[in-house]
Scaffold this motif. Sequence first.
Motif, PDB file in Angstrom:
ATOM      1  N   VAL A 848      13.620   2.809  -7.741  1.00  0.00           N
ATOM      2  CA  VAL A 848      12.781   1.903  -6.974  1.00  0.00           C
ATOM      3  C   VAL A 848      11.976   2.673  -5.926  1.00  0.00           C
ATOM      4  CG1 VAL A 848      12.819  -0.086  -5.448  1.00  0.00           C
ATOM      5  CG2 VAL A 848      14.493   0.102  -7.290  1.00  0.00           C
ATOM      6  N   ARG A 849      10.685   2.472  -5.888  1.00  0.00           N
ATOM      7  CA  ARG A 849       9.833   3.084  -4.876  1.00  0.00           C
ATOM      8  C   ARG A 849       9.062   1.986  -4.147  1.00  0.00           C
ATOM      9  NH1 ARG A 849       8.802   8.642  -5.460  1.00  0.00           N
ATOM     10  NH2 ARG A 849       9.575   9.575  -7.377  1.00  0.00           N
ATOM     11  N   LEU A 850       9.130   2.017  -2.844  1.00  0.00           N
ATOM     12  CA  LEU A 850       8.297   1.135  -2.042  1.00  0.00           C
ATOM     13  C   LEU A 850       7.228   1.967  -1.366  1.00  0.00           C
ATOM     14  CD1 LEU A 850      10.876  -1.213  -0.244  1.00  0.00           C
ATOM     15  CD2 LEU A 850       9.807  -1.516  -2.470  1.00  0.00           C
ATOM     16  N   THR A 851       6.046   1.415  -1.272  1.00  0.00           N
ATOM     17  CA  THR A 851       4.973   2.112  -0.576  1.00  0.00           C
ATOM     18  C   THR A 851       5.204   1.999   0.928  1.00  0.00           C
ATOM     19  OG1 THR A 851       3.574   0.164  -0.432  1.00  0.00           O
ATOM     20  CG2 THR A 851       3.401   1.498  -2.444  1.00  0.00           C
ATOM     21  N   ARG A 852       4.417   2.784   1.680  1.00  0.00           N
ATOM     22  CA  ARG A 852       4.531   2.711   3.138  1.00  0.00           C
ATOM     23  C   ARG A 852       4.255   1.291   3.624  1.00  0.00           C
ATOM     24  NH1 ARG A 852       4.028   6.363   7.308  1.00  0.00           N
ATOM     25  NH2 ARG A 852       3.473   8.035   5.861  1.00  0.00           N
TER      26      ARG A 852
END
Length: 917
Positions: A848-852
């Motif tokens: 899982v990657r969340l943006t800034r």
Amino acid sequence: MTYWGQGRQLFGRDRELAEITNRLLEPGLRGVVLLGAEGIGKSSLAELAAERLGSIMAPYYVCGSPVLSRMQYGILSTYLGAATAAEMESPLAVLRAVRAHFQRLAETSGMQTLLVVDNAQHIDEASAHLLSQLAMSGELRLMVISRARAPRIHELLSLARDGLLARIDLGPLPRQAVHEFCVSVLGGPVLQASSTLLSRMSGGNPLYVKELMARARRQQRLMEVNGAWYLTEEPDSLDTSLVDLVKGMLASRSPAERHVLETVALAERLPRSIVSSVSDEEAVRSLVIDGILEILPDRDESAHLVQPLHEDIIRSLVPAARSAEIRARIMERYHPGSLQDPGGPAALDALLRHAEWAMDCGERLAPEDLLAAARAANGMGDAARGQRFASAVDSLPLRRAAEVEVAAAYVWQGSYGLARTHLEALAAVADDAGPWDERSLQRGAFTTAMMLRQTNAQSTDVNALAHRWIEVATGLVPKDAASAQTPPGVSAGAGVLTSAALILDGAYTEACSRLAALAAEEGEPQTIGDAERALLIHGLYAEVLAACGEVGQALQQAQAATNLLDASAGQLRSYSGFVFVRHALALLHGGRFAQLEQLITRMHNGPRHLLTLLGGTLGVFEAALEIHRGRLHEGLRRLRPAVEALRGRDPESLLPYALGLAGYASTVVGDGTPAAGFGTQVHSAGYTGPPHLWLTAQAYAAAAEASQATEGPTTGALAGLAAEAREAGLRSTEKDILELCLAVGDLGQVTRLAELTADFEGGEAQALHAYAAAVASGNPDRMVAAAEDAIRAQKYLVAVESIGHAIRFYGNHGNLRRQRALIQQLRRRREELAGVTVSYLSPSLHLVRLTRREHEIVDLLLSGATTKDIAAHFTLSQRTVEGHVYRIYVKLGISRRADLESAYRALEPGPRSGSLL
């Protein structure tokens, strides 16, 4: 003196601090008496205890001094300013005045009074009596701080015996606390062997530790390179401040006690009966009671000084004439024994000290005794004394043997140019230095081989040395002998050298066969020379077997070498590093991490002088142990000073391996220290080291480079190194390289790793097999089960990687809820996984990657903001924000806001921009 670290932390005293605070709060007690040696940290501990109780008790401090001790009520004068001369003549009036003063203070503060009496050994008897009366009254709490030997506080100590005061004796700091203290004072990572040396030299006294560090820095023996600290040599203890402390201690003792201390310090250790016969038994008993002298539980009840620094400094204070007088009195009653048959390592140390003491007193020792002392000192790895004894041999028949020992001392000191000059002169045909004998020939050959190995010589040089040895030894056999053949011991010794040459060439299979034959031919050693040769055979055989994956047999051979080392009465201790490295590698490849920890601890408890010689070597294996477990941060912390120490002294040629290991660990954790560039220095180290470790070093450097690749990992170099190891039969090396392949995302090697580890011995290989087989199967349940196997084997990073593959599987198949559950599991089990969390996962596991911006939106949502509030905050439309929220929910595998906090907090926080969660 205060020993605070950052954040007012007192090192290694948590148990004592808890005991002091609990005792001061105990209703049935009136306070505590805290006893300990000067500089042990009593005042600092008392200060922290008072601070912890600050909301309950109001502390007031008084401090004794030699001047105040000569004044009646001198220590309490602060509280007697209003007393008249007549009142000062009445103990009852003084007591009333002091009680009235503290009553007023208690009424003002509203808290119970805590009176802290520091340096109570300097208290006057009147004050001690008054304090006892105050304690018994229960009107205040008393904390008395004193050295153990303080006759004037006997009345307060009697209250402790009666149960009104709690007596707490403060002992030395444990080694780990000394290490943490050194790190705090120096402000950077410290080589563990260096802090161990300081701990042992100081006896765990923090004042002495700090003074030793200051002295070592002034002498440029405590070095800082790239922010890491290590000792290049043992610091001497003759610093002015330390000498003054010891002078003060001596001044406080009686003449008889000073005589005992001088006698024991000069001799290093003596039977108690001898010490008593040349001095005074009552003085001996008094020093034992005060903890200055210790009687060992051996046959002679040997006496020695508890504090090592006292021994060195007292020796320096004794005039030469008095030293000779003391020695003469001892030698009238005592014969220390023979260096030819020392009996044990401790006895050998004592014998060498007696020989050194005799030379200090101007005595002329027999050449045979000097040669035996030189061989013993070099055998212990004590090059300075070995050189001194050997250089004093002036008998022509023994001169060649003595010159061999001089050369050996130069090798141990790292003076390879001088060693080479001596050895080349000895190899000449002329007999200017006297005749050869078989023992000296072996010593010369093995010393030359050691020099060649440590100067990165070629295998041809080692083979030439073996041939030369045989040639000279055969020439010593009388020509009219029935069989003028090479002596068996010489043939076996030359076989050791040719086997070592094969290892240098990477011919491990042939070396294994030769060493197996040599090991089978070795019988029970009859001489120390036999034991030395057998130790080398078993050690080299262990090295080859471990590299080839035969871990069980390697451990047997390493244990055989260790047994020979232990049975040598200290005469082969110079081979401690040689045996340790081979034993440690076998344990590391076998996944026997607990046993490796024990082995490292044993080395830290070994001879003090080896801690500077082998400090970097020990540090590498301390770090490798942690990195094999997956504790990369801890491993890197230990590696940084180890690498710098190896740049100056690397007896086992481990620097390239250490550089690669440090470069990889630094890259993975992204610590930003100078270690990040170590991987690029592997090929410029100047030497390669053993071929199996050279391949591993290159693999770590390649893995570091692959981990930094911006367009995905490039694993071709790693795969090529794995194939090279496989072709050479180096199964353990291949195992390590294949593990790195998977760590940087080359799943094409998973089948080979599963095949290789299927019949590989040891817990590490079994965990890797379960992991590789699970990944190859594509079954997420097997991956989770493999993680459990890895945890049991202490392969924590492998456990996280295995769960990571399962997380990726569920993500690829749209099962976001199961994916999130596994991520939460990693978070909950962080302590069990030794701090290794999802942030360490390899680049191939696209979790899982969340943006800034998404991180910022989550923070606002968790603070209670609505989508309308968030839209206004970012100047966006509410619909745009709702779209962001929807994508966040999908990524986290949730469908409602109520689950947001638990799902988000389950992830390992990372950098806000594109962080790997």
